[in-house]
Design a protein around this motif. Structure first.
Motif, PDB file in Angstrom:
ATOM      1  N   GLN A 209       5.587   0.921   6.391  1.00  0.00           N
ATOM      2  CA  GLN A 209       5.678   1.744   5.187  1.00  0.00           C
ATOM      3  C   GLN A 209       4.390   2.528   4.958  1.00  0.00           C
ATOM      4  N   GLU A 210       3.270   1.901   5.208  1.00  0.00           N
ATOM      5  CA  GLU A 210       1.977   2.576   5.017  1.00  0.00           C
ATOM      6  C   GLU A 210       1.847   3.771   5.955  1.00  0.00           C
ATOM      7  N   LYS A 211       2.345   3.629   7.176  1.00  0.00           N
ATOM      8  CA  LYS A 211       2.317   4.737   8.130  1.00  0.00           C
ATOM      9  C   LYS A 211       3.135   5.916   7.612  1.00  0.00           C
TER      10      LYS A 211
ATOM     11  N   PRO B 227       1.596  10.458  -2.601  1.00  0.00           N
ATOM     12  CA  PRO B 227       2.423   9.267  -2.354  1.00  0.00           C
ATOM     13  C   PRO B 227       1.652   8.087  -1.768  1.00  0.00           C
ATOM     14  N   LEU B 228       0.649   8.326  -0.924  1.00  0.00           N
ATOM     15  CA  LEU B 228      -0.099   7.215  -0.339  1.00  0.00           C
ATOM     16  C   LEU B 228      -0.895   6.472  -1.398  1.00  0.00           C
ATOM     17  N   THR B 229      -1.492   7.209  -2.308  1.00  0.00           N
ATOM     18  CA  THR B 229      -2.227   6.574  -3.406  1.00  0.00           C
ATOM     19  C   THR B 229      -1.294   5.762  -4.279  1.00  0.00           C
ATOM     20  N   SER B 230      -0.114   6.316  -4.578  1.00  0.00           N
ATOM     21  CA  SER B 230       0.871   5.594  -5.388  1.00  0.00           C
ATOM     22  C   SER B 230       1.300   4.303  -4.701  1.00  0.00           C
ATOM     23  N   TYR B 231       1.538   4.395  -3.402  1.00  0.00           N
ATOM     24  CA  TYR B 231       1.951   3.214  -2.641  1.00  0.00           C
ATOM     25  C   TYR B 231       0.842   2.152  -2.664  1.00  0.00           C
TER      26      TYR B 231
ATOM     27  N   ILE C 237      10.928   3.715  10.638  1.00  0.00           N
ATOM     28  CA  ILE C 237      10.339   2.553   9.956  1.00  0.00           C
ATOM     29  C   ILE C 237      10.841   1.330  10.718  1.00  0.00           C
ATOM     30  N   GLY C 238       9.964   0.720  11.476  1.00  0.00           N
ATOM     31  CA  GLY C 238      10.397  -0.349  12.365  1.00  0.00           C
ATOM     32  C   GLY C 238      10.593  -1.698  11.704  1.00  0.00           C
TER      33      GLY C 238
ATOM     34  N   GLN D  16       1.671  11.790   2.686  1.00  0.00           N
ATOM     35  CA  GLN D  16       0.425  12.274   2.076  1.00  0.00           C
ATOM     36  C   GLN D  16      -0.063  13.533   2.784  1.00  0.00           C
ATOM     37  N   ASN D  17       0.029  13.542   4.112  1.00  0.00           N
ATOM     38  CA  ASN D  17      -0.385  14.735   4.864  1.00  0.00           C
ATOM     39  C   ASN D  17       0.469  15.944   4.504  1.00  0.00           C
ATOM     40  N   LEU D  18       1.771  15.728   4.376  1.00  0.00           N
ATOM     41  CA  LEU D  18       2.666  16.816   3.975  1.00  0.00           C
ATOM     42  C   LEU D  18       2.349  17.263   2.560  1.00  0.00           C
ATOM     43  N   PHE D  19       2.136  16.320   1.679  1.00  0.00           N
ATOM     44  CA  PHE D  19       1.815  16.615   0.284  1.00  0.00           C
ATOM     45  C   PHE D  19       0.559  17.485   0.177  1.00  0.00           C
TER      46      PHE D  19
END
Length: 584
Positions: free
Chosen positions: A60-62, A41-45, A355-356, A68-71
């Motif tokens: 959102q990046e956070k 997901p991080l790469t996709s984002y 998400i702040g 990504q860590n979960l993935f």
């Protein structure tokens, strides 16, 4: 109001594909199609930000990094769970074989000791009556049966050993934040990335999840509950035993008692089948993505608590989004003890992330898009003529005859569609929201029609608060199923929900699930399992949803209506709507 040619261009963008898409992964249009080697997901984002399709947001990046860590942990966890289920299946098979052996030995010993020596002739005929279903079973559990059952379970533990230890699951994620901040988008990127990696996975919006739980409970009750007891048939393994009929009778009674105990734990039983892909032979890890988690009434709290506790205890990875932090979900204090246990379990198994961002990116995307509009206003003659012209354009494009249709909903209910044509349907606001219908009806419509025309949408006010609640549910389901919506309304979107500041616009009916009489009884029984008395019934709950929660629901609906006009959203209709995934 825009010209018809401009609006038609947007519709052609959404509907130009005459071929059915092969992509079966349901997610938003910003999710890339399934990839044999998913990058995460991080790469996709990051790619979408580089392409200018998304605006970079540090919040959102956070969250994307957390996904990504979960993935990165899931592939190893899937293998661990596959091995676990092989061991579990062997253990369950051996335990059942030993259980039957112990029961037969116990029955034969009772016969040797003359326990049944005084059985009369009527008692000797009881087994045959169970088999033929001529009378309801009359087996009184009592303390004796309970003690016998527990002793047998302890013996099985000593003979077979304890249940195999389940692998430690990666912590899931609970994401909360304001309307349009990107919660659902990021969850869907994660869900899309797991396609092909995790066999047993599901993504639900709140309404759809509650309906499925209700439906599965109903099915379980019909298959295993009181309705079946009058047609009880003795298990084939008992009937085929070369033993006396009195032994078979006792064994049948013990089996029935076990079934009665299982019926007291209906939610865990439903949870065991909730995420399983029935078409997959192999078992492995499971993921549940739950969008817009809510606790709107007592049933939601009891059902979520029972289901989630079971799923999390059996290794399911939970990903959830909400507008509220977990501890703030139940501000009205309904069933506080049950709720607190549920939240403690949730916090143990999920990382909680806010998400702040205060930005509504749906509105940003709409402002940056070419101004094509298919939300038409006000309700004057010019708009109505344009609405009619668009209906003719779209139906002529498909070249089909305009007909009426009837769609199955659930529990034998149906919903009528007055006008439809090859995946396109037309309704009035009053027809969809002015009658006692609910989420199940809207899901049926959204699944079967990729393009939906709705005319004469009024400005919402306290005077039509029931209709307003239904309309919000309708918008949620059209959005969740990625429908193209063409509508005519009295006011612009930002002025559509007028009058909500006057008070809470809460319609209990829109959150309950309209069912037949027998299902109403089932729902009552489940509430009873949650220690809910008549005083805790929905009609007696003074305040179920705060005015602030109502305002959030209206803001979400407006935000989604705006996004549903953007080219980015419309590009995904032909790829993501269920209609285009049906067999030819």
């Amino acid at each position: 109001m825009r010209k018809v040619s401009q609006i038609s261009a947007v519709l052609r963008l959404a509907l130009s594909s005459s071929k059915r898409s092969r992509h079966t992964n349901v997610c938003r249009s910003y999710c890339t199609p399934p990839n044999p080697t998913p990058s995460g997901p991080l790469t996709s984002y990051s790619k979408l930000v580089e392409q200018g399709r998304l605006q970079h947001d540090p919040y959102q990046e956070k969250v994307a990094s957390a996904f990504q860590n979960l993935f990165g942990r899931l592939e190893h966890f899937e293998k661990e769970m596959e091995d676990y289920h092989v061991r579990l299946e062997e253990w369950e098979k051996k335990r059942e074989e030993e259980r039957r052996r112990l029961m037969v030995e116990e029955a034969e010993k009772k016969e040797e000791d003359g326990v049944w020596a005084s059985m009369n002739k009527q008692g000797q005929k009881l087994l045959g009556r169970w088999v033929l279903g001529r009378r309801q079973m009359n087996v009184e559990p009592g303390v004796g049966k309970w003690v016998s059952y527990l002793n047998r379970e302890r013996k099985l533990d000593s003979i077979v050993g304890s249940r195999p230890a389940i692998p430690s699951a990666p912590k899931g994620l609970y994401i909360y934040g304001n309307v349009g901040c990107g919660k659902t988008m990021l969850m869907d990127m994660f869900y899309s990335a797991t396609d092909g990696m995790i066999r047993h996975r599901q993504r639900f919006h709140f309404h759809e999840a509650m309906l499925k739980i209700n439906e599965q409970m109903h099915k379980y009750w019909k298959e295993n509950g009181e309705e079946k007891s009058s047609q009880y048939s003795v298990s084939s393994w008992i009937m085929n035993l070369p033993v006396d009929e009195r032994v078979k009778e006792w064994l049948a009674g013990e089996e029935f008692y076990k079934q009665q105990l299982q019926m007291k734990h209906i939610l865990p039983a439903v949870a065991d089948k909730f995420l399983v892909d029935q078409q997959s032979i192999k078992k492995g890890a499971s993921i549940l993505c739950f969008d817009e988690i809510q606790t709107v009434d007592v049933f939601a709290i009891v059902a979520l608590s029972g289901m989630m506790s079971r799923l999390l205890n059996t290794g399911t990875v939970l990903v959830a989004t909400s507008n509220r932090a977990p501890r703030e979900l139940n501000q009205d204090g309904m069933q506080k003890e049950i709720f607190d246990k549920f939240i403690s379990k949730l916090e143990k198994h999920c990382e909680i992330i806010s998400i702040g961002s205060e930005v509504d990116y749906r509105r940003v995307a709409a402002k940056n898009s070419v101004e094509h509009v298919h939300y038409l206003w006000p309700l004057n003659n010019a708009v109505m003529e344009e609405f009619e012209k668009m209906w003719r354009q779209v139906t002529d494009q498909y070249g089909g005859e305009i007909t009426s249709a009837t769609l199955p909903v659930m529990f034998g209910r149906t919903v009528d569609v007055p006008e439809s044509c090859k995946g396109v349907a037309r309704f009035t606001f009053e027809y969809l929201c002015g009658r006692p219908v609910g989420a199940a009806d809207y899901i049926a419509v959204a699944k079967n029609y990729h393009t939906i025309f709705i005319s004469e949408i009024p400005a919402m006010s306290m005077e039509i608060r029931d209709k307003a609640r239904r309309f919000i549910t309708l918008v949620d389901e059209l959005y969740n199923h990625h429908c193209c919506l063409v509508s005519s309304a009295e006011t612009p979107i930002d002025e559509l929900f007028q009058g909500t500041a006057e008070g809470t616009l809460f319609d209990l009916e829109s959150f309950q699930f309209e069912t037949e009489t027998e299902d109403s009884r089932l729902r009552r029984d489940v509430l009873a399992e949650g220690s809910i008395s008549a005083a805790g019934s929905p009609s007696s709950i003074v305040k179920m949803l705060s005015g602030e929660e109502e305002m959030f629901a209206f803001a979400r609906a407006a935000s989604r209506l705006i996004e549903m006009q953007t080219p980015l959203y419309l590009e995904g209709v032909r790829f993501l709507h269920p209609y285009f995934h049906q067999p030819k």
